[in-house]
Scaffold this motif. Sequence first.
Motif, PDB file in Angstrom:
ATOM      1  N   ARG A 308      28.514  13.555 124.271  1.00 22.61           N
ATOM      2  CA  ARG A 308      27.601  14.681 123.614  1.00 22.61           C
ATOM      3  C   ARG A 308      26.275  13.955 123.586  1.00 22.61           C
ATOM      4  O   ARG A 308      25.340  14.645 123.379  1.00 22.61           O
ATOM      5  CB  ARG A 308      27.956  14.578 122.171  1.00 22.61           C
ATOM      6  CG  ARG A 308      29.421  15.466 121.983  1.00 22.61           C
ATOM      7  CD  ARG A 308      29.710  15.487 120.491  1.00 22.61           C
ATOM      8  NE  ARG A 308      28.728  16.504 119.799  1.00 22.61           N
ATOM      9  CZ  ARG A 308      28.098  15.980 118.982  1.00 22.61           C
ATOM     10  NH1 ARG A 308      28.329  14.805 118.465  1.00 22.61           N
ATOM     11  NH2 ARG A 308      27.324  16.951 118.365  1.00 22.61           N
ATOM     12  N   PRO A 312      21.162  18.318 125.195  1.00 22.96           N
ATOM     13  CA  PRO A 312      20.233  18.566 124.244  1.00 22.96           C
ATOM     14  C   PRO A 312      20.536  18.326 122.622  1.00 22.96           C
ATOM     15  O   PRO A 312      21.803  18.663 122.400  1.00 22.96           O
ATOM     16  CB  PRO A 312      19.724  19.926 124.744  1.00 22.96           C
ATOM     17  CG  PRO A 312      20.336  20.081 126.166  1.00 22.96           C
ATOM     18  CD  PRO A 312      21.496  19.411 125.898  1.00 22.96           C
ATOM     19  N   GLU A 313      19.494  18.044 122.083  1.00 26.74           N
ATOM     20  CA  GLU A 313      19.722  17.797 120.756  1.00 26.74           C
ATOM     21  C   GLU A 313      20.472  18.823 119.750  1.00 26.74           C
ATOM     22  O   GLU A 313      21.115  18.942 118.705  1.00 26.74           O
ATOM     23  CB  GLU A 313      18.644  17.134 119.877  1.00 26.74           C
ATOM     24  CG  GLU A 313      18.920  16.702 118.437  1.00 26.74           C
ATOM     25  CD  GLU A 313      17.741  15.967 117.724  1.00 26.74           C
ATOM     26  OE1 GLU A 313      17.590  15.600 116.756  1.00 26.74           O
ATOM     27  OE2 GLU A 313      16.776  15.547 118.631  1.00 26.74           O
ATOM     28  N   VAL A 314      19.642  20.061 120.168  1.00 21.93           N
ATOM     29  CA  VAL A 314      19.856  21.336 119.585  1.00 21.93           C
ATOM     30  C   VAL A 314      21.446  21.639 119.901  1.00 21.93           C
ATOM     31  O   VAL A 314      22.325  22.177 118.995  1.00 21.93           O
ATOM     32  CB  VAL A 314      18.944  22.644 120.028  1.00 21.93           C
ATOM     33  CG1 VAL A 314      19.125  22.745 121.593  1.00 21.93           C
ATOM     34  CG2 VAL A 314      19.395  23.805 119.185  1.00 21.93           C
ATOM     35  N   ILE A 315      22.018  21.418 121.036  1.00 25.10           N
ATOM     36  CA  ILE A 315      23.565  21.851 121.306  1.00 25.10           C
ATOM     37  C   ILE A 315      24.202  20.826 120.659  1.00 25.10           C
ATOM     38  O   ILE A 315      25.254  21.280 120.100  1.00 25.10           O
ATOM     39  CB  ILE A 315      23.733  21.611 122.868  1.00 25.10           C
ATOM     40  CG1 ILE A 315      22.607  22.467 123.701  1.00 25.10           C
ATOM     41  CG2 ILE A 315      24.976  21.840 123.251  1.00 25.10           C
ATOM     42  CD1 ILE A 315      23.179  23.880 123.519  1.00 25.10           C
ATOM     43  N   GLN A 316      23.845  19.459 120.352  1.00 26.93           N
ATOM     44  CA  GLN A 316      24.726  18.626 119.538  1.00 26.93           C
ATOM     45  C   GLN A 316      24.997  19.094 118.318  1.00 26.93           C
ATOM     46  O   GLN A 316      25.841  19.004 117.659  1.00 26.93           O
ATOM     47  CB  GLN A 316      23.969  17.392 119.673  1.00 26.93           C
ATOM     48  CG  GLN A 316      24.001  16.609 120.912  1.00 26.93           C
ATOM     49  CD  GLN A 316      23.367  15.235 120.973  1.00 26.93           C
ATOM     50  OE1 GLN A 316      23.804  14.383 119.872  1.00 26.93           O
ATOM     51  NE2 GLN A 316      22.597  14.892 121.958  1.00 26.93           N
ATOM     52  N   ARG A 317      23.787  19.563 117.587  1.00 24.84           N
ATOM     53  CA  ARG A 317      23.887  20.056 116.375  1.00 24.84           C
ATOM     54  C   ARG A 317      24.453  21.368 116.180  1.00 24.84           C
ATOM     55  O   ARG A 317      25.467  21.449 114.865  1.00 24.84           O
ATOM     56  CB  ARG A 317      22.459  20.172 115.842  1.00 24.84           C
ATOM     57  CG  ARG A 317      21.403  19.068 115.478  1.00 24.84           C
ATOM     58  CD  ARG A 317      20.454  19.353 114.904  1.00 24.84           C
ATOM     59  NE  ARG A 317      19.505  18.245 114.827  1.00 24.84           N
ATOM     60  CZ  ARG A 317      18.052  18.220 114.528  1.00 24.84           C
ATOM     61  NH1 ARG A 317      17.655  19.294 114.215  1.00 24.84           N
ATOM     62  NH2 ARG A 317      17.339  16.767 114.344  1.00 24.84           N
ATOM     63  N   ILE A 318      24.497  22.262 117.036  1.00 21.98           N
ATOM     64  CA  ILE A 318      25.295  23.474 116.814  1.00 21.98           C
ATOM     65  C   ILE A 318      26.822  23.039 117.099  1.00 21.98           C
ATOM     66  O   ILE A 318      27.529  23.713 116.444  1.00 21.98           O
ATOM     67  CB  ILE A 318      24.873  24.430 118.248  1.00 21.98           C
ATOM     68  CG1 ILE A 318      23.436  24.925 117.852  1.00 21.98           C
ATOM     69  CG2 ILE A 318      26.029  25.485 118.197  1.00 21.98           C
ATOM     70  CD1 ILE A 318      22.822  25.953 118.957  1.00 21.98           C
TER      71      ILE A 318
END
Length: 374
Positions: A308, A312-318
């Motif tokens: 993970r 991208p950080e946004v994908i990790q949060r989603i």
Amino acid sequence: MERLANILHLGLKEFRSLGRDYALLALIVWSFSVGVYSSATSMPESLHNAAIAVVDEDRSQLSTRIVHSFQPPYFLSPALIDLNRMDHGMDAGLYTFTLNVPPNFQSDVLAGRQPALQLNVDATQISQAFTGAGYIQNIVSSEIGEFIGRYRALAAQHAELNVRMQFNPNLTRTWFGSVMEVINQITMLSIILTGAALIREREHGTIEHLLVMPVTPFEIMLAKVWSMGAVVLGAAALSLLLVVQGWLQVPIAGSVGLFLAGAALHLFATTSMGIFFGTLARSMPQLGLLIILVLMPLQILSGGTTPRESMPEVIQRIMLLAPTTHFVALAQAILYRGAGLSIIWPQLLAIIGIGSLFFFAALSRFRKTLAQMA
């Protein structure tokens, strides 16, 4: 007690319905046996019997050491050929690698010059080409270094890096592939089985029978959740015992019981997703398309295929909203690193919270569907 009895008997009915669906039974058996084995062994973890030929134009002690360093099971015994046969052997597919040792190679090495070796690689053998080139480079460098060390002292190193592989010392890909495939099959089959169970009720006309019985939508849904979850959980336990540990000889570092407890919580979420998809789809083909759209991102972005941290950080949060993300982290911690409850409890709490949201969302949708049918 009456509601528990209804949930129990409705769940037993699901077992009988599944027992008559030979296609789904075959899918379960294949997924947790041959599917796990083929996924773990389909990509070779290292070279195996790679064909190599050497054009030794030096005929020196050093070149002989290099030729003899290519040994099974990584390489077949090297074929000594002349320069004229090198291109023909590559064109005919006889050799995956051909190494050309130029004349005066040993004398140039001892004189401090930097002679070049030519390595030809058949890149159509894509599973071995990249890995094999690295193996050959390391082998040749090691042999040259040991040979030079006999004739002149090597410069002292101010610092030395000692690499220690934790949890998988030999970097065996089968250890990773087999366990991750079990995890992926748990997610996939739990969604398919519960969604198929609901669609089967609609196609066979038995959903109308349930509507006139003294049972609530909560009881109907919970019966499907526990029965299909029990099937997947039992199949996963047998797969870990017979296929992963028995057939593939993969060591399990942690507690299988703790893993199955975490899997049961994960199944609570994924079976609820299956019920939700079952209310949206009107047939099995539609259910399959819905599952493909959701299942692929769940498996690829949850950390089971790639770390993970590389996303991208946004994908990790989603993906923190998906139960598979926490289940993959939990399963890897237990089965690979032997983690206990004191380490994985945050993932357990996250799965419980996400699973509860999915369950009540699916229950709300299920109630609306039954109300429309009534």
